[in-house]
Scaffold this motif. Structure first.
Motif, PDB file in Angstrom:
ATOM      1  N   SER A 261       0.825  -1.210   0.000  1.00  0.00           N
ATOM      2  CA  SER A 261       0.000   0.000   0.000  1.00  0.00           C
ATOM      3  C   SER A 261       0.858   1.258   0.000  1.00  0.00           C
ATOM      4  O   SER A 261       0.507   2.267  -0.638  1.00  0.00           O
ATOM      5  CB  SER A 261      -0.929   0.005   1.217  1.00  0.00           C
ATOM      6  N   ALA A 262       2.005   1.230   0.700  1.00  0.00           N
ATOM      7  CA  ALA A 262       2.917   2.374   0.692  1.00  0.00           C
ATOM      8  C   ALA A 262       3.467   2.610  -0.708  1.00  0.00           C
ATOM      9  O   ALA A 262       3.548   3.762  -1.173  1.00  0.00           O
ATOM     10  CB  ALA A 262       4.064   2.143   1.679  1.00  0.00           C
ATOM     11  N   LEU A 263       3.823   1.536  -1.397  1.00  0.00           N
ATOM     12  CA  LEU A 263       4.296   1.673  -2.775  1.00  0.00           C
ATOM     13  C   LEU A 263       3.196   2.229  -3.680  1.00  0.00           C
ATOM     14  O   LEU A 263       3.443   3.095  -4.530  1.00  0.00           O
ATOM     15  CB  LEU A 263       4.763   0.307  -3.307  1.00  0.00           C
ATOM     16  N   GLY A 264       1.952   1.728  -3.496  1.00  0.00           N
ATOM     17  CA  GLY A 264       0.838   2.233  -4.287  1.00  0.00           C
ATOM     18  C   GLY A 264       0.590   3.718  -4.047  1.00  0.00           C
ATOM     19  O   GLY A 264       0.376   4.484  -4.984  1.00  0.00           O
ATOM     20  N   GLY A 265       0.623   4.137  -2.775  1.00  0.00           N
ATOM     21  CA  GLY A 265       0.415   5.543  -2.458  1.00  0.00           C
ATOM     22  C   GLY A 265       1.504   6.432  -3.014  1.00  0.00           C
ATOM     23  O   GLY A 265       1.235   7.506  -3.562  1.00  0.00           O
ATOM     24  N   ALA A 266       2.768   5.996  -2.901  1.00  0.00           N
ATOM     25  CA  ALA A 266       3.882   6.771  -3.447  1.00  0.00           C
ATOM     26  C   ALA A 266       3.766   6.898  -4.961  1.00  0.00           C
ATOM     27  O   ALA A 266       4.045   7.962  -5.539  1.00  0.00           O
ATOM     28  CB  ALA A 266       5.215   6.114  -3.063  1.00  0.00           C
ATOM     29  N   THR A 267       3.319   5.824  -5.614  1.00  0.00           N
ATOM     30  CA  THR A 267       3.145   5.876  -7.065  1.00  0.00           C
ATOM     31  C   THR A 267       2.019   6.826  -7.451  1.00  0.00           C
ATOM     32  O   THR A 267       2.077   7.472  -8.495  1.00  0.00           O
ATOM     33  CB  THR A 267       2.849   4.469  -7.623  1.00  0.00           C
ATOM     34  N   GLY A 268       0.982   6.920  -6.601  1.00  0.00           N
ATOM     35  CA  GLY A 268      -0.080   7.901  -6.848  1.00  0.00           C
ATOM     36  C   GLY A 268       0.463   9.317  -6.859  1.00  0.00           C
ATOM     37  O   GLY A 268       0.055  10.160  -7.683  1.00  0.00           O
ATOM     38  N   VAL A 269       1.414   9.615  -5.957  1.00  0.00           N
ATOM     39  CA  VAL A 269       2.061  10.935  -5.945  1.00  0.00           C
ATOM     40  C   VAL A 269       2.807  11.168  -7.252  1.00  0.00           C
ATOM     41  O   VAL A 269       2.718  12.246  -7.855  1.00  0.00           O
ATOM     42  CB  VAL A 269       3.026  11.051  -4.746  1.00  0.00           C
ATOM     43  N   LEU A 270       3.545  10.152  -7.716  1.00  0.00           N
ATOM     44  CA  LEU A 270       4.291  10.277  -8.970  1.00  0.00           C
ATOM     45  C   LEU A 270       3.346  10.492 -10.150  1.00  0.00           C
ATOM     46  O   LEU A 270       3.630  11.284 -11.057  1.00  0.00           O
ATOM     47  CB  LEU A 270       5.141   9.026  -9.202  1.00  0.00           C
ATOM     48  N   PHE A 271       2.203   9.794 -10.141  1.00  0.00           N
ATOM     49  CA  PHE A 271       1.210   9.949 -11.210  1.00  0.00           C
ATOM     50  C   PHE A 271       0.670  11.373 -11.230  1.00  0.00           C
ATOM     51  O   PHE A 271       0.570  11.998 -12.290  1.00  0.00           O
ATOM     52  CB  PHE A 271       0.077   8.943 -11.003  1.00  0.00           C
ATOM     53  N   ALA A 272       0.301  11.894 -10.058  1.00  0.00           N
ATOM     54  CA  ALA A 272      -0.224  13.261  -9.975  1.00  0.00           C
ATOM     55  C   ALA A 272       0.829  14.267 -10.415  1.00  0.00           C
ATOM     56  O   ALA A 272       0.515  15.273 -11.062  1.00  0.00           O
ATOM     57  CB  ALA A 272      -0.677  13.552  -8.546  1.00  0.00           C
ATOM     58  N   LEU A 273       2.087  13.995 -10.091  1.00  0.00           N
ATOM     59  CA  LEU A 273       3.179  14.885 -10.476  1.00  0.00           C
ATOM     60  C   LEU A 273       3.352  14.914 -11.988  1.00  0.00           C
ATOM     61  O   LEU A 273       3.573  15.970 -12.587  1.00  0.00           O
ATOM     62  CB  LEU A 273       4.473  14.411  -9.808  1.00  0.00           C
ATOM     63  N   GLN A 274       3.229  13.744 -12.620  1.00  0.00           N
ATOM     64  CA  GLN A 274       3.461  13.649 -14.066  1.00  0.00           C
ATOM     65  C   GLN A 274       2.268  14.143 -14.882  1.00  0.00           C
ATOM     66  O   GLN A 274       2.437  14.851 -15.871  1.00  0.00           O
ATOM     67  CB  GLN A 274       3.767  12.190 -14.444  1.00  0.00           C
ATOM     68  N   TYR A 275       1.052  13.775 -14.467  1.00  0.00           N
ATOM     69  CA  TYR A 275      -0.116  14.047 -15.308  1.00  0.00           C
ATOM     70  C   TYR A 275      -0.978  15.198 -14.813  1.00  0.00           C
ATOM     71  O   TYR A 275      -1.889  15.637 -15.527  1.00  0.00           O
ATOM     72  CB  TYR A 275      -0.952  12.764 -15.447  1.00  0.00           C
ATOM     73  N   GLY A 276      -0.754  15.678 -13.590  1.00  0.00           N
ATOM     74  CA  GLY A 276      -1.365  16.924 -13.125  1.00  0.00           C
ATOM     75  C   GLY A 276      -2.769  16.811 -12.582  1.00  0.00           C
ATOM     76  O   GLY A 276      -3.025  17.178 -11.448  1.00  0.00           O
ATOM     77  N   THR A 277      -3.698  16.283 -13.360  1.00  0.00           N
ATOM     78  CA  THR A 277      -5.109  16.243 -12.980  1.00  0.00           C
ATOM     79  C   THR A 277      -5.494  14.837 -12.518  1.00  0.00           C
ATOM     80  O   THR A 277      -5.156  13.849 -13.179  1.00  0.00           O
ATOM     81  CB  THR A 277      -6.002  16.665 -14.155  1.00  0.00           C
ATOM     82  N   ILE A 278      -6.203  14.777 -11.389  1.00  0.00           N
ATOM     83  CA  ILE A 278      -6.612  13.481 -10.840  1.00  0.00           C
ATOM     84  C   ILE A 278      -8.091  13.534 -10.460  1.00  0.00           C
ATOM     85  O   ILE A 278      -8.654  14.615 -10.265  1.00  0.00           O
ATOM     86  CB  ILE A 278      -5.778  13.097  -9.600  1.00  0.00           C
ATOM     87  N   ASP A 279      -8.714  12.366 -10.371  1.00  0.00           N
ATOM     88  CA  ASP A 279     -10.094  12.262  -9.901  1.00  0.00           C
ATOM     89  C   ASP A 279     -10.239  10.937  -9.149  1.00  0.00           C
ATOM     90  O   ASP A 279      -9.353  10.086  -9.223  1.00  0.00           O
ATOM     91  CB  ASP A 279     -11.088  12.364 -11.068  1.00  0.00           C
ATOM     92  N   PRO A 280     -11.334  10.740  -8.404  1.00  0.00           N
ATOM     93  CA  PRO A 280     -11.462   9.532  -7.575  1.00  0.00           C
ATOM     94  C   PRO A 280     -11.573   8.224  -8.353  1.00  0.00           C
ATOM     95  O   PRO A 280     -11.608   7.154  -7.745  1.00  0.00           O
ATOM     96  CB  PRO A 280     -12.761   9.793  -6.782  1.00  0.00           C
ATOM     97  N   TYR A 281     -11.657   8.297  -9.681  1.00  0.00           N
ATOM     98  CA  TYR A 281     -11.863   7.087 -10.462  1.00  0.00           C
ATOM     99  C   TYR A 281     -10.638   6.666 -11.259  1.00  0.00           C
ATOM    100  O   TYR A 281     -10.698   5.724 -12.047  1.00  0.00           O
ATOM    101  CB  TYR A 281     -13.061   7.294 -11.396  1.00  0.00           C
ATOM    102  N   ILE A 282      -9.506   7.359 -11.060  1.00  0.00           N
ATOM    103  CA  ILE A 282      -8.299   6.982 -11.796  1.00  0.00           C
ATOM    104  C   ILE A 282      -7.778   5.617 -11.348  1.00  0.00           C
ATOM    105  O   ILE A 282      -7.096   4.928 -12.112  1.00  0.00           O
ATOM    106  CB  ILE A 282      -7.184   8.040 -11.634  1.00  0.00           C
ATOM    107  N   GLY A 283      -8.085   5.225 -10.121  1.00  0.00           N
ATOM    108  CA  GLY A 283      -7.557   3.966  -9.611  1.00  0.00           C
ATOM    109  C   GLY A 283      -8.190   2.748 -10.244  1.00  0.00           C
ATOM    110  O   GLY A 283      -7.572   1.678 -10.266  1.00  0.00           O
ATOM    111  N   PHE A 284      -9.411   2.897 -10.782  1.00  0.00           N
ATOM    112  CA  PHE A 284     -10.123   1.728 -11.316  1.00  0.00           C
ATOM    113  C   PHE A 284      -9.421   1.174 -12.547  1.00  0.00           C
ATOM    114  O   PHE A 284      -8.963   0.028 -12.557  1.00  0.00           O
ATOM    115  CB  PHE A 284     -11.564   2.091 -11.639  1.00  0.00           C
ATOM    116  N   ILE A 285      -9.297   2.006 -13.593  1.00  0.00           N
ATOM    117  CA  ILE A 285      -8.722   1.503 -14.842  1.00  0.00           C
ATOM    118  C   ILE A 285      -7.224   1.280 -14.691  1.00  0.00           C
ATOM    119  O   ILE A 285      -6.673   0.307 -15.201  1.00  0.00           O
ATOM    120  CB  ILE A 285      -9.035   2.457 -16.025  1.00  0.00           C
ATOM    121  N   LEU A 286      -6.536   2.173 -13.928  1.00  0.00           N
ATOM    122  CA  LEU A 286      -5.105   1.979 -13.768  1.00  0.00           C
ATOM    123  C   LEU A 286      -4.820   0.748 -12.911  1.00  0.00           C
ATOM    124  O   LEU A 286      -3.848   0.025 -13.150  1.00  0.00           O
ATOM    125  CB  LEU A 286      -4.461   3.224 -13.161  1.00  0.00           C
TER     126      LEU A 286
END
Length: 326
Positions: free
Chosen positions: A223-248
């Motif tokens: 879960s720590a790795l998943g959360g850290a990767t979420g930070v990297l995703f937000a950093l790279q792609y900028g915009t996030i929403d509560p449903y990005i986790g489903f398809i990714l």
């Protein structure tokens, strides 16, 4: 047609490596939990999404204080805090939702995981709308300088490529996370305990290994790795929403299956391969099909890969076939 595909190859590799690194680190969470519990934790994608929101909130909050913190130091602080929070969320999820169902039929924990994912989606959406008025959130612009790569100087076949400095950050941090996890699992005492529990939980317990603690540590790390990767995703792609986790999350699961579910190095390989193949499809699918399919069908391409792997090599690229015990 072949020339046009080669022209876009440098940009495809850059974009594919970025996305593949994200897939690979998220896939590690799936493969660690499956290796020990034989459970597909479909809530893991929402842990990734939660990490993206926590990281973005921390970026906005710390930068709002007006202190001139160097960007790289700010990123390290946010990564550590976010990974710790999502790690404890994963431990709580295992303790409350999965541990009571550990000896239940496999379908019941699977349905529970899907239920947890919906709960996390709605909780994050509620908090985001309560605090910002919108569940679609755009984070601060960090590491956004564009770098042009003169690949045409190497060969006239290639077009020039470009990337943001965040690409280098995402790729470097993701590789460091994967190397650190590989070292932890294969070279440390707790890593040995995790492999022992994955091999035979009952025998490991008889050898004085605290199985519950090992499983909790596994959920914390994944879960720590998943959360850290979420930070990297937000950093790279900028915009996030509560449903990005489903398809990714589904894509990361495909990456884990592609490399060999339960195999950590396989998850890394599968994630990188899937990211590159998906970006290749996005860039060239229209060209290959004469305009019938466009870039929007790259998700179909990813799931087609899953079907082919399950048909021809269900154990994955680095996985080993297991014999059923009678």
């Amino acid at each position: 047609m072949l020339l046009e595909m080669f022209q876009t190859l440098p940009q495809v590799l850059i974009d594919g490596l970025t996305l593949g690194a994200v897939y690979a680190v998220v896939a590690l969470g799936y493969t660690m939990v499956y290796g020990i519990l034989q459970l597909i934790n479909f809530a893991h994608g929402e842990i990734f999404m939660t990490g993206a929101f926590i990281g973005t909130a921390l970026f906005i909050m710390i930068m709002g204080w007006g202190s001139a913190i160097p960007q790289i130091l700010l990123l390290i602080i946010v990564l550590v805090i976010t990974a710790s929070i999502t790690g404890f969320i994963g431990v709580g999820m295992e303790r409350i939702a999965y541990r009571p169902l550990r000896n239940a039929p496999r379908l019941i924990p699977l349905i529970t995981a899907i239920g947890i994912s919906f709960v996390l989606q709605d909780v994050i959406r509620f908090i985001a709308e309560l605090t910002s008025g919108n569940y679609i959130v755009t984070g601060p612009s960090l590491f956004s300088e564009n770098i042009n790569l003169k690949t045409s100087a190497i060969s006239s076949v290639f077009n020039d490529a470009s990337f943001k400095t965040s690409f280098l950050i995402v790729l470097t941090v993701a590789i460091l996370l994967m190397i650190t996890l590989d070292f932890f699992v294969n070279r440390t005492k707790w890593g040995t305990a995790m492999r022992a529990v994955a091999l035979d939980r009952e025998t490991a317990a008889l050898m004085s290994i605290n199985v519950n603690k090992v499983i909790s540590i596994t959920f914390f790390i994944g879960s720590a790795l998943g959360g850290a990767t979420g930070v990297l995703f937000a950093l790279q792609y900028g915009t996030i929403d509560p449903y990005i986790g489903f398809i990714l999350g589904l894509k990361a699961f495909i990456a884990a299956v592609l490399g060999g579910i339960g195999n950590i190095r396989g998850a890394m390989l599968g994630g990188i391969m899937l990211g590159v193949m998906e970006m290749f499809a996005a860039a060239n699918l229209s060209l290959l099909t004469g305009g019938i399919f466009g870039a929007e069908y790259k998700d179909v391409f990813a799931f087609a890969i899953l079907i082919l792997v399950l048909i021809f090599k269900p154990e994955g690229l680095l996985g080993k076939p297991t014999a059923e015990k009678v």
